[in-house]
Design an enzyme around this catalytic site. Structure first.
Site: not given
Length: 307
Positions: A15, A37-38, A63, A102-103, A126, A151
């Site tokens: 996204q 590729d990371l 994710t 991330t939160d 995660y 989110w």
């Protein structure tokens, strides 16, 4: 006007990568699998040396929160070890790095929105893998910006908004947890903010405000009310709708625990970069409209009950 040197985005199918390309246009080079590729340092080195970017944004990550519980090695490879290798390369080539986090690095026990100085205490694989990535970057590269968000949704990829609309194709009622609170964030809105930060860094040779920042949709909601708003917007546009039954998290057990409150305070980003994120409802309105306008989505009415 395009820059002489592009911004390199690691990742091209998620996204945020797609939103950054949409917002940034020809200034952005987004590369992901199979081209890069990371988790392979040689891929990263070859790509950076070939594209010669002015700045790197890492939008690649593992994710899938629940899948991470079963695939912890993969989660840490993508969310920690890969970003650390990227940070080392950026350090050696004197490239600023913006990394998305991330939160879910927080445990959710705080009653007010989390600030950047609050101590992380992730409660899922995660979250632990993302926090490990933050720590690795912080110890490796002095010129980094870590952006925690929450989110995320858009008209592409897998996300809560698309899931709710898809469920409404076959269900009249959808049960959604109502005791987890956070900030829905529209990917194009976040992309605009990230590029605003990138511009500030590139236009200010003396930039020194490195570190961690929070960026998420303004305002707070819970998953059930989030779903209700999605359906309200869909109804206005003639899309699929369903009734929402609010439930407790205990009634919907998942492999990975979620924080009860993961709201993010974004005051620091506003003070430093002048960024005021749009209300989360604005992002939902835009996202639902784009999803419903996409002919490939092919929403159909629910089947009539047999008589």
């Amino acid at each position: 006007m395009s820059r002489a040197r592009p911004i390199l985005v690691i990742g091209n199918s998620g996204q945020m990568a797609k939103a950054l390309v949409e917002v940034g246009g020809e200034n952005i080079i987004a590369l992901g699998r199979p081209h890069i590729d990371l988790t392979r340092a040689a891929d990263l080195e070859r790509t950076i040396d070939h594209t010669k970017p002015a700045l790197v944004i890492n939008a690649a990550a593992f994710t899938a929160v629940d899948d991470a519980e079963r695939h912890d090695k993969s989660a840490f490879a993508l969310n920690c070890h890969g970003p650390q290798a990227l940070a080392e390369l950026c350090t050696s080539r004197q490239l600023p790095l913006i990394h998305l986090s991330t939160d879910y690095v927080f445990d959710g026990q705080k009653s007010t929105p989390y600030e950047e100085a609050d101590t992380p205490n992730p409660i899922s694989v995660y979250g632990r893998s993302k926090y490990a990535g933050e720590t690795a970057i912080g110890q490796t590269h002095p010129h980094h910006i870590i952006v925690r968000t929450a989110w995320v949704h858009s008209a592409v990829g897998k996300n809560f908004v698309k899931t709710m609309l898809n469920l409404a194709k076959t269900r009249d009622t959808v049960s959604v947890v109502a005791d987890q609170f956070g900030n829905p964030t529209y990917a194009p809105h976040l992309a605009q903010a990230l590029l605003q930060i990138a511009t500030k860094i590139l236009d200010d040779p003396g930039f020194e405000q490195w570190g961690i920042y929070h960026l998420a949709g303004a305002g707070c909601t819970n998953w059930a009310d989030f779903a209700k708003f999605i359906y309200a917007q869909s109804a206005l546009l003639g899309g699929p709708t369903a009734s929402v039954l609010p439930i407790a998290s205990a009634q919907f057990p998942t492999p990975a625990p979620r924080p009860e409150n993961s709201q993010l305070n974004t005051d620091k980003s506003r003070r430093q970069f002048g960024i005021t994120m749009p209300d989360w409802q604005d992002g939902v309105r835009a996202g639902v409209a784009r999803i419903l306008a996409n002919a490939e989505t092919n929403f159909k009415p629910k089947p009539s009950p047999e008589l």
